[in-house]
Design a protein around this motif. Sequence first.
Motif, PDB file in Angstrom:
ATOM      1  N   GLU A 274      31.402 104.169  11.821  1.00 27.24           N
ATOM      2  CA  GLU A 274      30.536 103.324  12.651  1.00 27.24           C
ATOM      3  C   GLU A 274      29.881 104.187  13.742  1.00 27.24           C
ATOM      4  OE1 GLU A 274      32.595  98.935  12.050  1.00 27.24           O
ATOM      5  OE2 GLU A 274      33.494 100.219  13.541  1.00 27.24           O
TER       6      GLU A 274
ATOM      7  N   GLU B 225      36.245 101.838   5.434  1.00 30.42           N
ATOM      8  CA  GLU B 225      36.986 100.988   6.376  1.00 30.42           C
ATOM      9  C   GLU B 225      38.009 100.138   5.636  1.00 30.42           C
ATOM     10  OE1 GLU B 225      34.644  98.484   9.018  1.00 30.42           O
ATOM     11  OE2 GLU B 225      36.284  97.063   9.187  1.00 30.42           O
TER      12      GLU B 225
ATOM     13  N   ARG C 108      34.955 102.169  14.935  1.00 27.61           N
ATOM     14  CA  ARG C 108      35.578 103.306  14.275  1.00 27.61           C
ATOM     15  C   ARG C 108      34.659 104.529  14.319  1.00 27.61           C
ATOM     16  NH1 ARG C 108      37.820  98.504  12.047  1.00 27.61           N
ATOM     17  NH2 ARG C 108      35.650  97.940  12.399  1.00 27.61           N
TER      18      ARG C 108
ATOM     19  N   LEU D 157      30.801  96.553   4.766  1.00 24.19           N
ATOM     20  CA  LEU D 157      30.144  95.349   5.289  1.00 24.19           C
ATOM     21  C   LEU D 157      30.482  95.216   6.763  1.00 24.19           C
ATOM     22  CD1 LEU D 157      28.199  93.436   4.019  1.00 24.19           C
ATOM     23  CD2 LEU D 157      30.026  91.777   3.835  1.00 24.19           C
ATOM     24  N   ASP D 158      29.566  95.690   7.577  1.00 32.10           N
ATOM     25  CA  ASP D 158      29.792  95.655   9.016  1.00 32.10           C
ATOM     26  C   ASP D 158      29.354  94.310   9.582  1.00 32.10           C
ATOM     27  OD1 ASP D 158      30.302  96.932  11.638  1.00 32.10           O
ATOM     28  OD2 ASP D 158      28.180  96.472  11.885  1.00 32.10           O
ATOM     29  N   GLY D 159      30.143  93.811  10.527  1.00 31.35           N
ATOM     30  CA  GLY D 159      29.814  92.520  11.154  1.00 31.35           C
ATOM     31  C   GLY D 159      30.329  91.369  10.320  1.00 31.35           C
TER      32      GLY D 159
ATOM     33  N   ASP E 187      31.367 101.961   6.097  1.00 37.20           N
ATOM     34  CA  ASP E 187      31.817 100.605   6.416  1.00 37.20           C
ATOM     35  C   ASP E 187      31.003  99.724   5.467  1.00 37.20           C
ATOM     36  OD1 ASP E 187      32.314  98.089   7.324  1.00 37.20           O
ATOM     37  OD2 ASP E 187      31.825  98.480   9.415  1.00 37.20           O
TER      38      ASP E 187
HETATM   39 MG    MG Z   1      33.247  96.427   9.011  1.00 32.69          MG
END
Ligand code: MG
Length: 334
Positions: free
Chosen positions: A280, A91, A276, A115-117, A113
């Motif tokens: 994701e 990402e 995404r 680091l999601d969030g 991704d």
């Molecule tokens: Mg992210």
Amino acid sequence: MQPVSLTRFLLEEQRAKGLINADLRLLIEVVSRACKSISIAIGKGSLGGALGSAGSENVQGEVQKKLDVLSNEILLEANEWGGHLAALASEEMDDPHPIPHRYPKGEYLLVFDPLDGSSNIDVNISVGTIFSVLRCPDGVSEPDAQAFLQPGAKQVAAGYAVYGPNTLLVLTLGDGVHVFTLDREMGSFILSQQNLRIPEETSEFAINMSNQRHWEAPVQRYIGELVAGTTGPRARDFNMRWVASMVADVHRVLTRGGIFLYPRDTRDSSKPGKLRLLYEANPMSFIVEQAGGAASTGHQRILDVQPAALHERIAVILGSKNEVERVSEYHKTV
Ligand code: MG
Ligand code: AHM
């Protein structure tokens, strides 16, 4: 019974079922080690000096946090030398990251991704890492973005780490979903749940309600019926939860049932959803299906979608099968 480490679990999957080979085993071990490093960095919080903005933007115009950048670097550095990958994509990077020429190349593609969030980092709420593993297409020696544009049904493995009160690694190799808990003293992931199944019955939903006025009619109808409670067509009360970290919201759905929606938005037709597809929606959909749930755009099974671009966005509706099927039905009739 003796605790089963991730290493042992993977080795036994390789021996008993032939589901994975040594390269895929190495790949997952390396990703899990990177997740441990990310977990440690997050755990330090402001003491590690890694909170706040990095002062840059990613390809999607989002402000990058220092931990977004750091997590991306940890995953890149961990994975480029092992000889198991042909390329990586993230990402946080416009284009795929090639394997440096000084290292051997392998048969897999890794997309993540890191680091999601990330809007939750600075407020000490759970965040995570999401990853998907594909095979590099035959005959492609220098994979570009095109090599990654494979439907989610082609994933050979997918997983996520959630950095919450515990650090968990949730993994599928296409044969069920397994959960590993990080033993912080020992520094190893230990199998804590095998063959996780999403409960079929649910009274819980997850959606960003502040976008309600922008939803399309089928989602308006579905959520409207849930919030109508005992006097509505569902004749019972539903509860809502929204962490705003997909990993945490989906993990809750996997653990105790529910439905997660990030639907299409009528505000901008060039953005069919926020999340995404490649790093994701696809890995999470693979995991949810492997746990007996379903994942749809409302119109189509997510895993059947042919991606057109590396950072493509898509509508995501996933979780307990009956609920996802109901929303999909509404997309046909409303
Ligand atoms: Mg992210
Ligand atoms: P990110 O990858 O930049 O962190 O964005 C994805 C996140 C998901 O984890 C979460 O489901 C969603 O964005 C939350 O969006 P919103 O801010 O609309 O609640």
